[in-house]
Write an enzyme that holds these catalytic residues in place. Structure first.
Site, PDB file in Angstrom:
ATOM      1  N   SER A   1      -1.258  10.217  37.940  1.00  0.00           N
ATOM      2  CA  SER A   1      -2.133   9.974  39.083  1.00  0.00           C
ATOM      3  C   SER A   1      -1.405   9.071  40.073  1.00  0.00           C
ATOM      4  O   SER A   1      -0.179   8.977  40.021  1.00  0.00           O
ATOM      5  CB  SER A   1      -3.449   9.353  38.597  1.00  0.00           C
ATOM      6  OG  SER A   1      -4.410   9.345  39.623  1.00  0.00           O
ATOM      7  N   ASN A   2      -2.130   8.418  40.946  1.00  0.00           N
ATOM      8  CA  ASN A   2      -1.510   7.471  41.880  1.00  0.00           C
ATOM      9  C   ASN A   2      -2.499   6.359  42.190  1.00  0.00           C
ATOM     10  O   ASN A   2      -3.624   6.371  41.714  1.00  0.00           O
ATOM     11  CB  ASN A   2      -1.033   8.201  43.148  1.00  0.00           C
ATOM     12  CG  ASN A   2      -2.182   8.861  43.868  1.00  0.00           C
ATOM     13  OD1 ASN A   2      -3.078   8.210  44.383  1.00  0.00           O
ATOM     14  ND2 ASN A   2      -2.182  10.191  43.881  1.00  0.00           N
ATOM     15  N   ALA A   3      -2.066   5.411  43.025  1.00  0.00           N
ATOM     16  CA  ALA A   3      -2.824   4.157  43.203  1.00  0.00           C
ATOM     17  C   ALA A   3      -3.923   4.238  44.264  1.00  0.00           C
ATOM     18  O   ALA A   3      -4.516   3.211  44.607  1.00  0.00           O
ATOM     19  CB  ALA A   3      -1.846   3.040  43.555  1.00  0.00           C
TER      20      ALA A   3
ATOM     21  N   ALA B   1      -5.317  11.382  48.234  1.00  0.00           N
ATOM     22  CA  ALA B   1      -3.910  11.374  47.824  1.00  0.00           C
ATOM     23  C   ALA B   1      -3.761  12.302  46.622  1.00  0.00           C
ATOM     24  O   ALA B   1      -3.738  11.860  45.462  1.00  0.00           O
ATOM     25  CB  ALA B   1      -3.493   9.948  47.458  1.00  0.00           C
TER      26      ALA B   1
END
Ligand code: CTP
Length: 226
Positions: A26-28, A95
């Protein structure tokens, strides 16, 4: 008011791509920018839909607009495509993960000695897919598309490249390395670029205020289309 008759579809947050039953890529992204945009849209548009990846439930509790929860980039793509219609505006603040594991293990991957190599395969680019749908579907001919560019280097060059490659009407650049513009921050520092390469540089401000400015720009662009 050009947005009064519009259905605004905002996306926000990250997506999640599972490796095995307990691990994911995943991402932040926190989803805060998308939520602020959906809040602002709700006050101006005929209809607002917020399509979100996994975000803190508290951030989206009791929202007065339609929420669609998705997990993967493919899930986000199909939710976006099925939400679009005549008189739509799409604001892609999400995102999405660009890659997903080539295989998802049905069981937990066990630790072994040495390095673990994970093969990733490309996910669809949602904005590029939407641009193709717009080209091939007359009911989407007036679709206004705003993208985001989260950059760390060559920021202006990269944002303009994305504006062209994804056939956007405008793009909101944020340099995520700048103090006050990070992923879970409540503020942002955005520069908005348009197709004719003109730009609006916003100083640091709350994501709520930045959302109002972004909607003002969309409204102006729609008005200039007549
Ligand atoms: N985006 C998309 N589909 C993807 C990835 C991103 O539609 N699979 C959208 C984002 O929502 C954003 C814009 O494209 O509006 C730019 O996203 P960003 O992550 O900055 O760029 P990428 O296209 O993923 O390129 P890179 O990761 O190489 O910077």
């Amino acid at each position: 008011m050009a947005l009064k008759n519009k259905k605004i579809i905002v996306t926000g947050g990250p997506t999640r791509e599972w490796l095995d039953p307990v691990r994911y890529i995943s991402n932040a992204s926190s989803g805060k920018m998308g939520i602020a945009l959906a809040d602002a849209s709700f006050r101006r548009a005929k209809e607002t839909i917020f399509i979100h990846g996994p975000v803190d439930r508290g951030l989206i509790a009791d929202k007065p607009y339609k929420l669609i929860s998705v997990e993967t980039t493919e899930g986000l793509l199909s939710a976006v495509l099925s939400s679009l219609g005549p008189d739509s505006v799409l604001i892609m603040a999400a995102a999405p993960a660009d890659y997903k594991p080539l295989e998802k293990s049905a069981v937990k991957i066990k630790k072994t000695d040495g390095n673990l190599v994970i093969r990733l395969t490309e996910n669809p680019d949602i904005l590029k897919t939407v641009a193709i749908a717009k080209e091939n579907n007359s009911s989407l001919s007036d679709l206004f598309i705003a993208g985001f560019a989260a950059e760390t280097d060559n920021t202006e060059h990269n944002a303009l490249k994305k504006l062209r490659a994804k056939n956007l009407d405008m793009i909101c650049l944020n340099d995520v390395t700048r103090e006050g513009a990070g992923f879970s921050s409540d503020s942002n520092i955005i520069t908005i670029f348009f197709r004719d390469r003109s730009k609006v540089e916003l100083p640091i401000m709350s994501k709520a205020d930045a959302s109002e400015q972004i909607l003002n720009c969309i409204e102006k662009e729609l008005q200039s289309r007549g």
